[in-house]
Design an enzyme around this catalytic site. Structure first.
Site, PDB file in Angstrom:
ATOM      1  N   ASP A  23       0.783  -1.247   0.000  1.00  9.68           N
ATOM      2  CA  ASP A  23       0.000   0.000   0.000  1.00  9.68           C
ATOM      3  C   ASP A  23       0.819   1.305   0.000  1.00  9.68           C
ATOM      4  O   ASP A  23       0.462   2.256   0.714  1.00  9.68           O
ATOM      5  CB  ASP A  23      -0.952   0.024   1.197  1.00  9.68           C
ATOM      6  CG  ASP A  23      -1.948  -1.114   1.170  1.00  9.68           C
ATOM      7  OD1 ASP A  23      -1.915  -1.940   0.235  1.00  9.68           O
ATOM      8  OD2 ASP A  23      -2.777  -1.206   2.109  1.00  9.68           O
ATOM      9  N   LYS A  81      -6.597  -4.974  -3.170  1.00 10.68           N
ATOM     10  CA  LYS A  81      -7.243  -5.638  -2.031  1.00 10.68           C
ATOM     11  C   LYS A  81      -8.297  -4.726  -1.411  1.00 10.68           C
ATOM     12  O   LYS A  81      -8.056  -3.538  -1.186  1.00 10.68           O
ATOM     13  CB  LYS A  81      -6.198  -6.040  -0.982  1.00 10.68           C
ATOM     14  CG  LYS A  81      -5.382  -4.899  -0.404  1.00 10.68           C
ATOM     15  CD  LYS A  81      -4.268  -5.443   0.477  1.00 10.68           C
ATOM     16  CE  LYS A  81      -3.498  -4.370   1.195  1.00 10.68           C
ATOM     17  NZ  LYS A  81      -4.240  -3.567   2.146  1.00 10.68           N
ATOM     18  N   CYS A  87      -2.216  -2.474   7.726  1.00 11.66           N
ATOM     19  CA  CYS A  87      -2.161  -3.404   6.580  1.00 11.66           C
ATOM     20  C   CYS A  87      -0.913  -4.285   6.576  1.00 11.66           C
ATOM     21  O   CYS A  87      -0.977  -5.436   6.125  1.00 11.66           O
ATOM     22  CB  CYS A  87      -2.306  -2.625   5.279  1.00 11.66           C
ATOM     23  SG  CYS A  87      -3.970  -1.937   5.106  1.00 11.66           S
TER      24      CYS A  87
HETATM   25  C1  C5J Z   1      -3.133   0.698   5.472  1.00  7.85           C
HETATM   26  C2  C5J Z   1      -4.852   1.976   6.553  1.00  7.85           C
HETATM   27  N1  C5J Z   1      -2.599   0.489   4.278  1.00  7.85           N
HETATM   28  N2  C5J Z   1      -4.064   2.373   7.542  1.00  7.85           N
HETATM   29  N3  C5J Z   1      -4.369   1.266   5.507  1.00  7.85           N
HETATM   30  O1  C5J Z   1      -2.521   0.417   6.489  1.00  7.85           O
HETATM   31  O2  C5J Z   1      -6.017   2.259   6.567  1.00  7.85           O
END
Ligand code: C5J
Length: 228
Positions: free
Chosen positions: A29, A134, A167
């Site tokens: 991400d 995802k 994540c």
């Molecule tokens: C991730 C989030 N990528 N913090 N998303 O950690 O909402």
């Protein structure tokens, strides 16, 4: 190149036996909405510099993985434009005025195809590198990641990206339950909250490495250097 040989990486709670040919670099991400000053994360009041410090070490690790011809996989958190894969509970969580699917500073928030949903230019995937879209926090939930890893005979993961306690952690826990050994370079993952970063890393390596190993990109690069 001896990518099938085992090399030892300095790590906690004990050294990690890396087999490069069986190890994918999984970058979680690294999206504009989480990392850029004009994005969704910043709009919520988060300090994106906490995350941006991971860009440089991730670039180095990514370059090394590419040079060695090893498997690289990227993920993006986000939803279909019609939001049919967005659970109502996720949509309303936080009681924010602007939530997932609404128009934010970089297009619709966490919607596939929008500028903010895409990966930052510094770590942009090559056309040959799978990108896992995802809908959840974990990269295994409702995706074909496990099948891709099995088809490529991958048994180990170097997990990097953001955010450590959300994540990255969810993905490591999912991977661990599926039998993958996860190694986390601490300089390549981050949280908006320093205390979560610290505890998130501790939780991975506690109890004999209950979820995996914690190391540093310098140690991984040094170990890989022996193979190149
Ligand atoms: C991730 C989030 N990528 N913090 N998303 O950690 O909402």
């Amino acid at each position: 190149m001896e990518m099938n040989h085992t090399v030892t990486v300095e790590a906690e709670p004990y050294p990690f036996e890396l087999v490069p040919a069986q190890c994918a670099l999984l970058i979680i991400d690294m999206q504009r909405d989480f990392l850029e000053a004009g994005g969704f994360g910043a709009m919520l009041g988060n300090d994106v510099s906490q995350l941006r410090r991971t860009i440089k070490p991730n670039r180095k690790l990514l370059a090394a993985w590419r040079t060695a011809g090893l498997q690289v996989i990227h993920t993006r958190e986000g939803h279909r434009p019609d939001l049919t894969d967005l659970p109502p509970a996720k949509k309303i969580r936080g009681r924010s005025k602007t939530c997932i699917g609404d128009v934010g500073p970089m297009g619709r928030i966490l919607v596939r195809g929008e500028p903010g949903h895409d990966i930052i230019p510094e770590l942009y995937p090559l056309p040959t590198e799978p990108v896992i879209d995802k809908p959840g926090k974990g990269a295994f939930f409702a995706t074909d990641l496990h099948a891709i890893l099995q088809n490529r005979d991958i048994k180990q993961l170097i997990v990097t990206g953001v955010t450590t306690e959300v994540c990255v952690h969810t993905t490591i826990r999912e991977a661990n339950d599926r039998g993958y050994d996860c190694l986390v370079p601490e300089d390549c993952v981050s949280s908006y909250f320093p205390e979560f970063q610290e505890m998130g890393l501790k939780m991975i390596k506690a109890q004999g490495g209950i979820f995996g190993w914690v190391s540093h990109s310098a140690y991984i690069l040094a170990a890989l250097g022996y193979c190149l």
